[in-house]
Design a protein around this motif. Structure first.
Motif, PDB file in Angstrom:
ATOM      1  N   ARG A 106       0.836  -1.198   0.000  1.00  0.00           N
ATOM      2  CA  ARG A 106       0.000   0.000   0.000  1.00  0.00           C
ATOM      3  C   ARG A 106       0.868   1.244   0.000  1.00  0.00           C
ATOM      4  NH1 ARG A 106      -4.646  -0.058   4.396  1.00  0.00           N
ATOM      5  NH2 ARG A 106      -4.819   1.998   3.489  1.00  0.00           N
ATOM      6  N   THR A 108       2.180   4.870   1.051  1.00  0.00           N
ATOM      7  CA  THR A 108       2.186   5.628   2.306  1.00  0.00           C
ATOM      8  C   THR A 108       1.377   6.900   2.098  1.00  0.00           C
ATOM      9  OG1 THR A 108       4.166   6.852   1.712  1.00  0.00           O
ATOM     10  CG2 THR A 108       4.479   4.766   2.897  1.00  0.00           C
ATOM     11  N   LYS A 109       1.145   7.628   3.185  1.00  0.00           N
ATOM     12  CA  LYS A 109       0.379   8.861   3.081  1.00  0.00           C
ATOM     13  C   LYS A 109       1.076   9.853   2.156  1.00  0.00           C
ATOM     14  CE  LYS A 109      -2.136  12.045   6.015  1.00  0.00           C
ATOM     15  NZ  LYS A 109      -2.557  12.325   7.384  1.00  0.00           N
ATOM     16  N   ARG A 110       2.385   9.907   2.263  1.00  0.00           N
ATOM     17  CA  ARG A 110       3.153  10.811   1.405  1.00  0.00           C
ATOM     18  C   ARG A 110       3.002  10.417  -0.068  1.00  0.00           C
ATOM     19  NH1 ARG A 110       9.619  11.191   0.968  1.00  0.00           N
ATOM     20  NH2 ARG A 110       9.739  13.096  -0.221  1.00  0.00           N
ATOM     21  N   GLU A 111       3.093   9.108  -0.329  1.00  0.00           N
ATOM     22  CA  GLU A 111       2.953   8.638  -1.701  1.00  0.00           C
ATOM     23  C   GLU A 111       1.547   8.884  -2.241  1.00  0.00           C
ATOM     24  OE1 GLU A 111       6.271   5.046  -1.511  1.00  0.00           O
ATOM     25  OE2 GLU A 111       4.152   4.600  -1.099  1.00  0.00           O
ATOM     26  N   ARG A 112       0.508   8.735  -1.390  1.00  0.00           N
ATOM     27  CA  ARG A 112      -0.861   9.007  -1.816  1.00  0.00           C
ATOM     28  C   ARG A 112      -1.026  10.482  -2.197  1.00  0.00           C
ATOM     29  NH1 ARG A 112      -2.253   5.836   2.695  1.00  0.00           N
ATOM     30  NH2 ARG A 112      -3.006   7.677   3.801  1.00  0.00           N
ATOM     31  N   ARG A 113      -0.434  11.359  -1.416  1.00  0.00           N
ATOM     32  CA  ARG A 113      -0.505  12.788  -1.740  1.00  0.00           C
ATOM     33  C   ARG A 113       0.184  13.078  -3.082  1.00  0.00           C
ATOM     34  NH1 ARG A 113       0.876  14.923   4.278  1.00  0.00           N
ATOM     35  NH2 ARG A 113      -1.250  14.847   5.088  1.00  0.00           N
ATOM     36  N   GLN A 114       1.302  12.419  -3.314  1.00  0.00           N
ATOM     37  CA  GLN A 114       1.999  12.611  -4.587  1.00  0.00           C
ATOM     38  C   GLN A 114       1.152  12.112  -5.751  1.00  0.00           C
ATOM     39  OE1 GLN A 114       5.649  10.520  -3.847  1.00  0.00           O
ATOM     40  NE2 GLN A 114       6.662  12.309  -2.923  1.00  0.00           N
TER      41      GLN A 114
END
Length: 127
Positions: A106, A108-114
């Motif tokens: 899954r 990460t939150k940082r990757e989802r924002r990107q």
């Protein structure tokens, strides 16, 4: 001073349990030993110099009775009723953070924002 006292009263006076009812339940449950003998009733008498072994959900208490209480007083007074001779807790292992390869599992939150930012920019300027 009394020669002996009920174990449920003493547990409550020493602030081992929050209420006398909980002290009674703890005594009846069989999680207490007095001088290596299992306690099966809340009326079990204890005396000065008895050693109590109490198994609680997350720890083991070994207490030597120093005095019999007369009331449920403040914490410093309650701590004077016993000497804590419990073994030290085992050392805690440091929690390792899970490591994974980039792009695996899954996001990460940082990757989802990107990803959201990338999609937003792509919608505005498709070329």
């Amino acid at each position: 001073m009394q020669a002996s006292q009920r174990i449920d009263k003493w547990l409550w006076y020493a602030r081992i349990t929050k209420s006398r009812t909980l002290a009674q339940k703890l005594a009846v449950s069989g999680h207490i030993r007095v001088n290596k003998e299992k306690v099966s009733a809340s009326k079990h008498p204890i005396k000065v110099d008895d050693v109590l072994t109490i198994v609680l959900p997350r720890r083991l208490l070994v207490l030597k009775v120093q005095d019999l209480g007369t009331r449920r007083g403040p914490a410093p007074e309650a701590q004077g009723l016993y000497e804590d001779i419990s073994p030290p807790p085992p050392p805690k292992e440091e929690a390792k953070q899970a490591e994974r390869e980039r792009g695996a599992g899954r996001p990460t939150k940082r990757e989802r924002r990107q990803i959201v930012e990338f999609k937003r920019v792509k919608e505005i300027d498709p070329f």
